[in-house]
Design a protein around this motif. Structure first.
Motif, PDB file in Angstrom:
ATOM      1  N   THR A  27      36.270  44.501  47.165  1.00  0.00           N
ATOM      2  CA  THR A  27      36.401  45.847  46.595  1.00  0.00           C
ATOM      3  C   THR A  27      37.863  46.271  46.509  1.00  0.00           C
ATOM      4  O   THR A  27      38.333  46.720  45.460  1.00  0.00           O
ATOM      5  CB  THR A  27      35.667  46.886  47.488  1.00  0.00           C
ATOM      6  OG1 THR A  27      34.429  46.335  47.892  1.00  0.00           O
ATOM      7  CG2 THR A  27      35.477  48.193  46.783  1.00  0.00           C
ATOM      8  N   THR A  28      38.587  46.117  47.620  1.00  0.00           N
ATOM      9  CA  THR A  28      39.966  46.592  47.668  1.00  0.00           C
ATOM     10  C   THR A  28      40.816  45.846  46.641  1.00  0.00           C
ATOM     11  O   THR A  28      41.534  46.464  45.844  1.00  0.00           O
ATOM     12  CB  THR A  28      40.557  46.382  49.084  1.00  0.00           C
ATOM     13  OG1 THR A  28      39.666  46.956  50.023  1.00  0.00           O
ATOM     14  CG2 THR A  28      41.931  47.000  49.222  1.00  0.00           C
ATOM     15  N   SER A  29      40.720  44.522  46.624  1.00  0.00           N
ATOM     16  CA  SER A  29      41.593  43.761  45.720  1.00  0.00           C
ATOM     17  C   SER A  29      41.281  44.046  44.259  1.00  0.00           C
ATOM     18  O   SER A  29      42.192  44.163  43.439  1.00  0.00           O
ATOM     19  CB  SER A  29      41.545  42.270  46.003  1.00  0.00           C
ATOM     20  OG  SER A  29      40.503  41.939  46.818  1.00  0.00           O
TER      21      SER A  29
ATOM     22  N   ILE B  89      50.376  41.543  48.760  1.00  0.00           N
ATOM     23  CA  ILE B  89      49.957  40.778  49.945  1.00  0.00           C
ATOM     24  C   ILE B  89      48.997  41.617  50.779  1.00  0.00           C
ATOM     25  O   ILE B  89      49.306  42.756  51.135  1.00  0.00           O
ATOM     26  CB  ILE B  89      51.171  40.437  50.850  1.00  0.00           C
ATOM     27  CG1 ILE B  89      52.341  39.912  50.032  1.00  0.00           C
ATOM     28  CG2 ILE B  89      50.752  39.506  51.989  1.00  0.00           C
ATOM     29  CD1 ILE B  89      52.421  38.448  49.882  1.00  0.00           C
ATOM     30  N   ASP B  90      47.857  41.024  51.116  1.00  0.00           N
ATOM     31  CA  ASP B  90      46.936  41.685  52.057  1.00  0.00           C
ATOM     32  C   ASP B  90      46.488  40.662  53.097  1.00  0.00           C
ATOM     33  O   ASP B  90      46.703  39.453  52.937  1.00  0.00           O
ATOM     34  CB  ASP B  90      45.740  42.305  51.323  1.00  0.00           C
ATOM     35  CG  ASP B  90      45.104  43.456  52.134  1.00  0.00           C
ATOM     36  OD1 ASP B  90      45.583  43.742  53.255  1.00  0.00           O
ATOM     37  OD2 ASP B  90      44.131  44.056  51.648  1.00  0.00           O
ATOM     38  N   ASP B  91      45.866  41.164  54.138  1.00  0.00           N
ATOM     39  CA  ASP B  91      45.462  40.255  55.215  1.00  0.00           C
ATOM     40  C   ASP B  91      44.192  39.495  54.880  1.00  0.00           C
ATOM     41  O   ASP B  91      44.022  38.350  55.270  1.00  0.00           O
ATOM     42  CB  ASP B  91      45.238  41.057  56.513  1.00  0.00           C
ATOM     43  CG  ASP B  91      44.080  42.019  56.380  1.00  0.00           C
ATOM     44  OD1 ASP B  91      44.070  42.798  55.418  1.00  0.00           O
ATOM     45  OD2 ASP B  91      43.166  41.980  57.220  1.00  0.00           O
ATOM     46  N   SER B  92      43.262  40.144  54.178  1.00  0.00           N
ATOM     47  CA  SER B  92      41.968  39.486  53.968  1.00  0.00           C
ATOM     48  C   SER B  92      41.249  40.083  52.769  1.00  0.00           C
ATOM     49  O   SER B  92      41.524  41.211  52.354  1.00  0.00           O
ATOM     50  CB  SER B  92      41.086  39.647  55.208  1.00  0.00           C
ATOM     51  OG  SER B  92      40.932  41.014  55.505  1.00  0.00           O
TER      52      SER B  92
END
Ligand code: AMP
Length: 500
Positions: free
Chosen positions: A386-388, A378-381
């Motif tokens: 890149t991050t995902s 789960i992430d906020d945005s």
């Protein structure tokens, strides 16, 4: 800062910042301002500054870097006086010019002015040209200086409240300001209340700050949010404050992304505790798109509150909507990623290559949480993706059987012009890809975002009272080359100021 549609560049300064102002009875303002800036450090890491006034003259110290590096004890000592304002400025690639650091200060015939600004004007160029034509010389290309000059000009001919009102009638865009006019500290919030600003009471005075966490740090009490279109004037002796509703608006345009990502979870913004909003968003995420997996894990720290709300909801109701009964077993909520807290925000790395490396430096999987398991991250945005992309890869490499991704905000499809550095339209992965295409690109087993309606419900607001520009592409202010989501009138700057 005026930016037009697709031409907005990532190296344009977007004033994502933190502001503060204090007025104290019988105590130097510099230390409380310094502590408050520490509490607001997440809102800006490029520069930090304080302007104080000792009743006779203004003192200023503005330096590049983090709050802890920008001031030494001697600097604080030299900032004498019981009133003052402070600022932390967000870094954006290419905008490292010290002339843009704040508070911006000017001395003029009727005194001194210091200005701290969070937000972004969309008609700064127009106001600057008009002021330049009447003899004002500018030292930076920032919009804060434009506000300072406009206000200084008005102060030469009218009282403080009228001067602020006239400046507000000429500038268009988002602004939460703390202003020091000699030893009087003011707080101003734009008529749509786009960026946060709140008022707090201290034992021996008053404080204005971007977020209530700064008031807590000073052992103060949150009085309330500054209202959209309101001017708050603190008494120079810390004994009280006056307020003036200078502009009335039918709607507000609070930035929902403050709640999703930017603000501290322990801050109360526009009457909502950010942590609880994030947990609610997490619950809604489960209700809208829950997927049964062995483990639910947050991306630290941005996804933590969302994941805890999501996991709570998952333990009450199955993904198909049936209530869980005892003995069904619970969904495991675990830390599956460890964060290296000494690595700065990956977002500000100027090149894609550096951003990818930074994600790897910053996050490392905890093998026992993920090995052989189906996991939901789960992430906020998702901004550029890149991050995902990196995370899905990392977690798979650490042995996860399936990797699902749930995002606590709607897809970000358009840039922010009002104070959050959100990348350009071309860089935003959701600007031209469907959710399924993004899922494929980041190689997740499934991907789901939250709906815009769920965001409005979690914030207990109607869509019409939120700024949703980055997720709808329609903005509450008149940005050249973009469409608006309401009736907006850009001030005719060449005209004389509107009458009271
Ligand atoms: P990206 O890797 O470009 O997709 O960015 C998404 C990550 O950056 C998420 O983990 C967010 O928590 C974080 N993030 C979102 N918005 C911002 C922002 N405006 N500045 C810095 N980081 C952000």
């Amino acid at each position: 800062m005026e930016s037009g549609g697709d031409h907005a560049r990532s190296d344009e300064p977007r004033e994502k910042c933190g502001v503060v102002g204090v007025s104290l009875a019988d105590r130097a303002a510099a230390r409380p301002l310094y502590y408050a800036l520490y509490a607001l450090q997440h809102r800006g890491q490029e520069s930090a500054g304080i302007v104080t006034h000792d009743g006779f003259q203004q003192h200023s110290h503005v330096e590049r870097g983090l709050v802890g590096d920008a001031f030494d004890p001697g600097d604080l000592e030299a900032l004498s006086g019981n009133t003052g304002i402070g600022h932390v400025r967000y870094p954006t690639a290419g905008s490292l010019d010290k002339s843009c650091a704040q508070p911006f200060s000017v001395s003029f015939k009727s005194g001194s002015l210091g200005l701290s600004h969070n937000g972004n004007l969309v008609n700064a160029d127009e106001v600057r040209s008009e002021l330049a034509a009447s003899g004002h010389a500018f030292t930076s290309d920032g919009d804060t200086e434009v506000i300072a000059h406009d206000l200084a000009r008005n102060l030469l001919k009218e009282d403080l409240v009228r001067a602020v009102k006239h400046t507000m009638s000429r500038i268009h865009g988002s602004y939460s300001l703390t202003i020091a006019h000699d030893d009087t500290v003011l707080g101003v919030r734009d008529p749509l209340g786009n960026r946060p600003l709140c008022l707090g009471k201290l034992e021996d005075g008053y404080v204005l700050a971007s977020e209530s966490a700064a008031i807590d740090t000073l052992d103060g009490e949150l009085v309330r949010d500054v209202r959209p279109g309101e001017l708050v004037v603190l008494e120079p002796d810390g004994s009280g404050y006056d307020t003036y509703q200078l502009v009335e608006s039918e709607s507000t345009a609070h930035c929902f992304f403050e709640h999703v990502y930017f603000a501290r979870p322990d801050s109360v913004i526009d009457d909502s505790l950010v942590y609880e909003v994030r947990r609610k968003l997490g619950r809604k995420l489960w209700e809208e798109s829950g997927v049964e997996t062995d483990v639910v894990m947050p991306v630290p720290d941005s996804g933590r509150a969302f994941a805890s709300g999501y996991a709570d909801a998952a333990n009450e109701t199955a993904a198909d909507g049936t209530p869980r009964s005892e003995g069904d077993g619970s969904v495991e909520f675990a830390e599956g990623l460890m964060k290296n807290r000494y690595v700065g925000r990956t977002f500000i790395m100027p090149t894609q290559d550096e951003r990818e490396r930074a994600v790897r430096l910053k996050l490392n999987p905890i093998r026992s949480t993920v090995e052989g398991k189906t996991v939901t991250i789960i992430d906020d945005s998702i901004v550029r993706g890149t991050t995902s992309t990196q995370l899905v890869d990392l977690v798979r490499e650490a042995g996860a059987a399936e990797v699902h991704l749930r995002i606590g905000a709607p897809p970000i499809i358009a840039p922010c012009y009002f104070g959050i550095d959100m990348a350009t339209r071309e860089e935003l992965i959701a600007s031209d890809m469907s959710t399924e295409e993004i899922r494929e690109t980041i190689a997740a087993d499934s991907l789901a975002y939250l709906s815009i309606d769920a965001v409005a419900e979690a914030l207990d607001a109607s869509r019409a009272d939120l700024c949703l520009g980055c997720v709808t592409g329609e903005y509450p202010f008149d940005v050249e080359g973009e469409t608006t989501d309401r009736e907006v009138t850009r001030p005719q700057v060449g005209q004389p100021p509107a009458d009271d």
